[in-house]
Write a protein that holds these residues in place. Structure first.
Motif, PDB file in Angstrom:
ATOM      1  N   ALA A   1       0.823  -1.091  -0.109  1.00 55.56           N
ATOM      2  CA  ALA A   1       0.087  -0.081  -0.091  1.00 55.56           C
ATOM      3  C   ALA A   1       0.810   1.490   0.107  1.00 55.56           C
ATOM      4  O   ALA A   1       0.800   2.340  -0.621  1.00 55.56           O
ATOM      5  N   HIS A   2       1.916   1.292   0.801  1.00 61.66           N
ATOM      6  CA  HIS A   2       3.213   2.206   0.479  1.00 61.66           C
ATOM      7  C   HIS A   2       3.522   2.857  -0.314  1.00 61.66           C
ATOM      8  O   HIS A   2       3.824   3.877  -1.244  1.00 61.66           O
ATOM      9  N   GLN A   3       3.250   1.394  -1.798  1.00 61.81           N
ATOM     10  CA  GLN A   3       4.194   1.546  -2.809  1.00 61.81           C
ATOM     11  C   GLN A   3       3.869   1.634  -3.377  1.00 61.81           C
ATOM     12  O   GLN A   3       3.915   3.135  -4.154  1.00 61.81           O
ATOM     13  N   VAL A   4       2.661   1.618  -3.806  1.00 56.88           N
ATOM     14  CA  VAL A   4       1.254   1.755  -4.532  1.00 56.88           C
ATOM     15  C   VAL A   4       1.063   3.284  -4.422  1.00 56.88           C
ATOM     16  O   VAL A   4       1.307   4.477  -5.091  1.00 56.88           O
ATOM     17  N   ALA A   5       0.989   4.263  -2.626  1.00 63.45           N
ATOM     18  CA  ALA A   5       0.845   5.327  -3.147  1.00 63.45           C
ATOM     19  C   ALA A   5       1.786   6.463  -3.339  1.00 63.45           C
ATOM     20  O   ALA A   5       1.875   7.308  -3.584  1.00 63.45           O
ATOM     21  N   MET A   6       3.035   6.253  -2.711  1.00 61.24           N
ATOM     22  CA  MET A   6       4.568   6.442  -3.749  1.00 61.24           C
ATOM     23  C   MET A   6       4.849   6.504  -4.457  1.00 61.24           C
ATOM     24  O   MET A   6       4.886   7.570  -4.931  1.00 61.24           O
ATOM     25  N   VAL A  62      -1.712 -11.815  -5.807  1.00 69.19           N
ATOM     26  CA  VAL A  62      -0.834 -10.704  -6.178  1.00 69.19           C
ATOM     27  C   VAL A  62      -0.072 -11.156  -7.690  1.00 69.19           C
ATOM     28  O   VAL A  62       0.178 -10.657  -8.812  1.00 69.19           O
ATOM     29  N   GLY A  63       0.596 -12.380  -7.604  1.00 66.74           N
ATOM     30  CA  GLY A  63       1.381 -12.652  -8.399  1.00 66.74           C
ATOM     31  C   GLY A  63       2.680 -11.704  -9.001  1.00 66.74           C
ATOM     32  O   GLY A  63       2.608 -11.434  -8.087  1.00 66.74           O
ATOM     33  N   ASP A  64       2.790 -11.622 -10.873  1.00 66.27           N
ATOM     34  CA  ASP A  64       4.277 -10.219 -10.079  1.00 66.27           C
ATOM     35  C   ASP A  64       3.691  -8.942 -10.399  1.00 66.27           C
ATOM     36  O   ASP A  64       3.836  -8.730 -11.403  1.00 66.27           O
ATOM     37  N   GLN A  65       2.050  -8.857 -10.777  1.00 63.21           N
ATOM     38  CA  GLN A  65       1.475  -7.631 -11.229  1.00 63.21           C
ATOM     39  C   GLN A  65       2.128  -6.359 -10.321  1.00 63.21           C
ATOM     40  O   GLN A  65       1.802  -5.166 -10.512  1.00 63.21           O
ATOM     41  N   LEU A  66       2.586  -6.643  -9.060  1.00 67.07           N
ATOM     42  CA  LEU A  66       3.046  -5.132  -8.132  1.00 67.07           C
ATOM     43  C   LEU A  66       4.899  -5.034  -8.854  1.00 67.07           C
ATOM     44  O   LEU A  66       5.788  -5.576  -7.805  1.00 67.07           O
ATOM     45  N   THR A  67       5.217  -3.996  -9.322  1.00 70.51           N
ATOM     46  CA  THR A  67       6.432  -4.004  -9.399  1.00 70.51           C
ATOM     47  C   THR A  67       6.700  -2.579  -9.004  1.00 70.51           C
ATOM     48  O   THR A  67       5.718  -1.846  -9.311  1.00 70.51           O
ATOM     49  N   GLU A  68       8.173  -2.219  -8.786  1.00 67.58           N
ATOM     50  CA  GLU A  68       8.127  -0.363  -8.152  1.00 67.58           C
ATOM     51  C   GLU A  68       7.358   0.378  -9.196  1.00 67.58           C
ATOM     52  O   GLU A  68       7.021   1.453  -8.307  1.00 67.58           O
ATOM     53  N   ASN A  69       7.394   0.205 -10.923  1.00 67.04           N
ATOM     54  CA  ASN A  69       6.885   1.323 -11.557  1.00 67.04           C
ATOM     55  C   ASN A  69       5.393   1.371 -11.946  1.00 67.04           C
ATOM     56  O   ASN A  69       5.243   2.200 -12.692  1.00 67.04           O
ATOM     57  N   HIS A  70       4.821   0.229 -11.654  1.00 73.32           N
ATOM     58  CA  HIS A  70       3.586  -0.473 -11.917  1.00 73.32           C
ATOM     59  C   HIS A  70       2.606   0.695 -11.372  1.00 73.32           C
ATOM     60  O   HIS A  70       2.405   0.375 -10.064  1.00 73.32           O
ATOM     61  N   GLU A  80      -8.671  -2.838  -9.799  1.00 76.99           N
ATOM     62  CA  GLU A  80      -8.805  -4.522  -8.798  1.00 76.99           C
ATOM     63  C   GLU A  80      -7.607  -5.442  -8.029  1.00 76.99           C
ATOM     64  O   GLU A  80      -8.131  -5.189  -6.746  1.00 76.99           O
ATOM     65  N   LEU A  81      -6.827  -4.944  -7.990  1.00 74.24           N
ATOM     66  CA  LEU A  81      -5.595  -5.796  -7.452  1.00 74.24           C
ATOM     67  C   LEU A  81      -5.430  -4.266  -6.501  1.00 74.24           C
ATOM     68  O   LEU A  81      -5.316  -3.872  -4.934  1.00 74.24           O
ATOM     69  N   GLY A  82      -5.749  -3.457  -7.008  1.00 73.11           N
ATOM     70  CA  GLY A  82      -5.110  -2.135  -6.306  1.00 73.11           C
ATOM     71  C   GLY A  82      -6.277  -1.209  -5.198  1.00 73.11           C
ATOM     72  O   GLY A  82      -5.235  -1.428  -3.612  1.00 73.11           O
ATOM     73  N   ASN A  83      -7.212  -2.007  -5.257  1.00 71.42           N
ATOM     74  CA  ASN A  83      -8.322  -1.604  -4.467  1.00 71.42           C
ATOM     75  C   ASN A  83      -7.540  -2.757  -2.734  1.00 71.42           C
ATOM     76  O   ASN A  83      -8.063  -2.400  -1.821  1.00 71.42           O
ATOM     77  N   VAL A  84      -7.876  -3.936  -2.916  1.00 74.52           N
ATOM     78  CA  VAL A  84      -7.926  -4.748  -2.063  1.00 74.52           C
ATOM     79  C   VAL A  84      -6.113  -4.694  -2.136  1.00 74.52           C
ATOM     80  O   VAL A  84      -6.069  -5.085  -0.136  1.00 74.52           O
ATOM     81  N   ILE A  85      -5.227  -3.930  -1.944  1.00 74.28           N
ATOM     82  CA  ILE A  85      -3.924  -3.538  -1.446  1.00 74.28           C
ATOM     83  C   ILE A  85      -4.350  -3.058  -0.818  1.00 74.28           C
ATOM     84  O   ILE A  85      -3.572  -3.006   0.611  1.00 74.28           O
ATOM     85  N   LYS A  86      -4.799  -1.690  -1.074  1.00 67.43           N
ATOM     86  CA  LYS A  86      -4.904  -0.623  -0.543  1.00 67.43           C
ATOM     87  C   LYS A  86      -6.111  -1.435   1.284  1.00 67.43           C
ATOM     88  O   LYS A  86      -5.865  -0.712   1.985  1.00 67.43           O
ATOM     89  N   GLN A  87      -7.127  -2.261   1.034  1.00 60.99           N
ATOM     90  CA  GLN A  87      -8.140  -2.325   1.895  1.00 60.99           C
ATOM     91  C   GLN A  87      -7.392  -3.509   2.643  1.00 60.99           C
ATOM     92  O   GLN A  87      -7.860  -3.752   3.652  1.00 60.99           O
ATOM     93  N   GLY A  88      -6.369  -4.486   2.038  1.00 63.44           N
ATOM     94  CA  GLY A  88      -6.370  -5.900   2.427  1.00 63.44           C
ATOM     95  C   GLY A  88      -7.014  -6.645   1.457  1.00 63.44           C
ATOM     96  O   GLY A  88      -8.595  -6.478   1.173  1.00 63.44           O
ATOM     97  N   ILE A  89      -6.571  -7.543   1.398  1.00 68.29           N
ATOM     98  CA  ILE A  89      -7.224  -8.897   0.397  1.00 68.29           C
ATOM     99  C   ILE A  89      -8.053 -10.457   1.822  1.00 68.29           C
ATOM    100  O   ILE A  89      -8.049 -10.165   2.236  1.00 68.29           O
ATOM    101  N   ASN A  90      -9.305  -9.497   1.377  1.00 67.41           N
ATOM    102  CA  ASN A  90     -10.654 -10.385   1.970  1.00 67.41           C
ATOM    103  C   ASN A  90     -10.125 -11.621   1.796  1.00 67.41           C
ATOM    104  O   ASN A  90     -10.900 -12.809   0.786  1.00 67.41           O
ATOM    105  N   THR A  91      -9.720 -12.404   3.188  1.00 66.49           N
ATOM    106  CA  THR A  91      -9.425 -14.005   2.567  1.00 66.49           C
ATOM    107  C   THR A  91      -9.717 -15.276   3.620  1.00 66.49           C
ATOM    108  O   THR A  91      -9.691 -15.175   4.378  1.00 66.49           O
TER     109      THR A  91
END
Length: 455
Positions: free
Chosen positions: A142-147, A377-385, A210-221
Motif C-alpha cells: 500500500a505504501h509503494q502504490v501510494a508513493m 498478486v503474482g508478478d503484477q506488483l512492480t516498483e514502477n507499475h 481490482e488489485l489496487g483496491n485490495v492492496i489498499k484495503q487488504g485482501i479478504n481471505t
C-alpha cells in the motif's frame, strides 16, 4: 474557493507524546508565530531554518519550542509555513493553538493544508489524494502504490494521453474555422490509432483497480470448510499465535474471527468461519449463514478439508458449492500427517490451486503463504507499475472510455468536425477530473473532507 487567511492545526496525532507539531500556513504565518515567540526575529530569518525559543502569552511562558521556517514558495503549500515543535502535552498544545488563533490564525479544516498545496500548484489532484493513501497505508505494498502515485506516476501517464488528445482537438477546432473550404487538418487514421492506444492504457488502468483496491484495503481471505477440518488450527499456524479456540468438538467456531496476516508486504484479512454443515442449533444456523455471507464477499477463498476423512466426491461437491466466478480459489488438504502421501490424489476443477499441509504440525505453512501471495498478486506488483486504487478515478476512466467510443464512432462513420470536437472535449473533461484540470468546489470538498486535520 479562496485561501486568504492563515490556518493552524496540530499535525501530529492527538494524545500525550514526547513532541507535538503545530503547523501554520498562510501569508501571515511567520508574523503570527513571531508575535508569540521569544527568540530570534522570525521575520528576518532564512527559509528552511530551525530556531529555539519560548512561546509566551504576554509574560506567561507556555513552553520551550523549536520553530521550523519554510518561506513561500519553498513549502508544502507554497505559502509561508511555520511548524512549532513543542512538548506533547494536550494542555500545552491547546494553549499554543488557542494563542495563535487569538493572534489571527484560523483553525484548519480537514485536509486544508493539502488542499492549498493543490490550489497553489504544488500537487495535482490525484497526487493530493495519494497523500491520504500514504498516511493510511499499513503495508509495504500500500505504501509503494501510494508513493508511486504521489510521485506522479499515474498523473504522468494520464497527462501524456491528454496532451495527444488536446493536439487533435486543436486541429479539429482549426477545421471549424475553415468549414467552407472543407479541409481536414486532423488525420482521421492517426486519430483512430491514438484512440486505440488510449483505450488499451485506460483498460489496463481500470483492470488494475481490482488489485489496487485490495492492496489498499487488504485482501479478504476466507478460510472455509466442514467442521473439524482444522480451520482454526490453520489460522493459528498462519498467525503463529493461539488466536482461535481449537477443539475436537465439531462446531466450536460459531462466529467469524478476523486477523491481519502480512505476506511479502501485502495485508491478507484472514477470516476463520464456522464449519459448513447442517446446523445442530439456532446459534450454529447463524454461524453458517455468516460463513456463506463472508464467502460471497471474499477476494480469495481457502477451502480447507480433512484429507483423512473426506472422500473425493465430498471434496468435489464442496468445491462446486463454494467456488465463485472470478474469485481465486485455493484447495488445501489438511492433516496430511495422518495420510500416506501416495494414497491421496485429487483431480481438481480448472482454476483451483492445490496444496497439502498439516496445520497441527505446521508443515508446509510457509508454502501455503507463498501460494496465497502468488494467487492474489503474482508478478503484477512492480516498483514502477501504475495502479488505480481510487473508485473516483475508475469512474472517470470509465466515462472517458465511453466518450472515446463516441469519438471512434464519429471517425468510422464520419460526422462533422464540430460533433467530433465535442466528443473529444468530453473525453478530455473526464481525464481532467482525475488530475484536477477540471474541478468543482463540491468535488474538492468531498475529497479533502476525508483527510485528517493537520494535513
Amino acid at each position: 474557493m479562496t485561501a486568504d487567511h492563515t490556518i493552524v492545526a496540530l499535525s501530529t496525532p492527538t494524545g500525550i507524546g514526547a513532541i507535538g507539531v503545530i503547523r501554520l500556513s498562510g501569508k501571515d504565518a511567520i508574523h503570527i508565530a513571531n508575535a508569540v515567540f521569544a527568540g530570534k526575529d522570525l521575520t528576518k530569518q532564512e527559509s528552511h531554518t530551525l530556531h529555539f525559543g519560548l512561546i509566551k502569552d504576554g509574560d506567561v511562558v507556555i513552553d520551550e519550542v523549536v520553530v521550523s521556517l519554510f518561506v513561500a514558495p519553498k513549502s508544502y503549500t507554497k505559502e509561508n509555513v511555520v511548524e512549532i515543535s513543542c512538548h506533547g502535552s494536550n494542555f500545552i498544545i491547546q494553549q499554543i493553538i488557542s494563542l495563535l488563533i487569538r493572534k489571527g490564525a484560523h483553525a484548519a479544516k480537514p485536509g486544508e493544508f493539502t488542499l492549498r498545496a493543490f490550489l497553489n500548484g504544488s500537487l495535482d489532484l490525484s497526487q493530493a489524494e495519494a497523500v491520504a493513501d500514504l498516511i493510511a497505508s499499513d503495508s509495504q505494498a500500500a505504501h509503494q502504490v501510494a508513493m508511486n502515485q504521489l510521485r506522479g506516476g499515474f498523473s504522468n501517464e494520464l497527462n501524456e494521453l491528454r496532451e495527444q488528445l488536446i493536439h487533435f482537438a486543436s486541429m479539429i477546432e482549426l477545421e471549424l474555422d475553415f468549414a467552407e473550404e472543407d479541409v481536414e487538418f486532423a488525420n482521421r487514421d492517426q486519430l483512430q490509432a491514438l484512440i486505440t492506444r488510449i483505450k488499451v492504457v485506460i483498460s489496463k488502468l481500470i483492470r488494475s483497480f481490482e488489485l489496487g483496491n485490495v492492496i489498499k484495503q487488504g485482501i479478504n481471505t476466507v478460510i472455509a470448510g466442514r467442521p473439524n477440518a482444522g480451520k482454526s488450527t490453520l489460522l493459528n499456524a498462519l498467525l503463529n499465535e493461539e488466536r482461535a479456540i481449537v477443539s475436537s468438538i465439531a462446531g466450536t467456531t460459531r462466529d467469524t474471527i478476523e486477523e491481519l496476516l502480512n505476506i511479502n508486504g501485502i495485508n491478507f484479512r484472514m477470516i476463520d468461519t464456522a464449519g459448513i454443515r447442517e446446523a445442530q442449533d439456532a446459534i450454529e444456523v447463524i454461524g453458517v449463514e455468516k460463513t456463506m455471507e463472508k464467502i460471497s464477499q471474499s477476494a480469495l477463498l481457502v477451502y480447507l478439508f480433512d484429507a483423512a476423512e473426506l472422500s473425493v466426491s465430498e471434496i468435489l461437491s464442496d468445491i462446486a458449492r463454494l467456488q465463485k466466478p472470478g474469485v481465486p480459489f485455493v484447495a488445501v488438504a489438511n492433516k496430511m500427517d495422518l495420510v500416506a502421501q501416495d494414497a491421496f490424489s485429487l483431480a481438481l476443477p480448472e482454476g483451483v490451486q492445490f496444496i497439502s499441509i498439516s496445520a497441527k504440525e505446521k508443515s508446509h505453512i510457509e508454502d501455503l503463504k507463498d501460494l496465497l501471495y502468488e494467487v492474489a498478486v503474482g508478478d503484477q506488483l512492480t516498483e514502477n507499475h501504475t495502479m488505480v486504487t481510487n473508485i473516483r478515478h475508475v469512474e472517470a476512466l470509465q466515462r472517458t472510455q465511453e466518450a472515446l467510443a463516441q469519438v471512434e464512432q464519429g471517425v468510422v462513420n464520419p460526422v462533422t468536425s464540430d460533433f467530433l470536437a465535442m466528443d473529444i472535449k468530453q473525453a478530455l473533461h473526464y481525464l481532467g477530473e482525475i488530475t484536477g484540470q477540471v474541478t468543482t468546489d463540491d468535488l474538492l470538498e468531498n475529497i479533502f473532507s476525508k483527510f485528517c486535520i493537520g494535513k
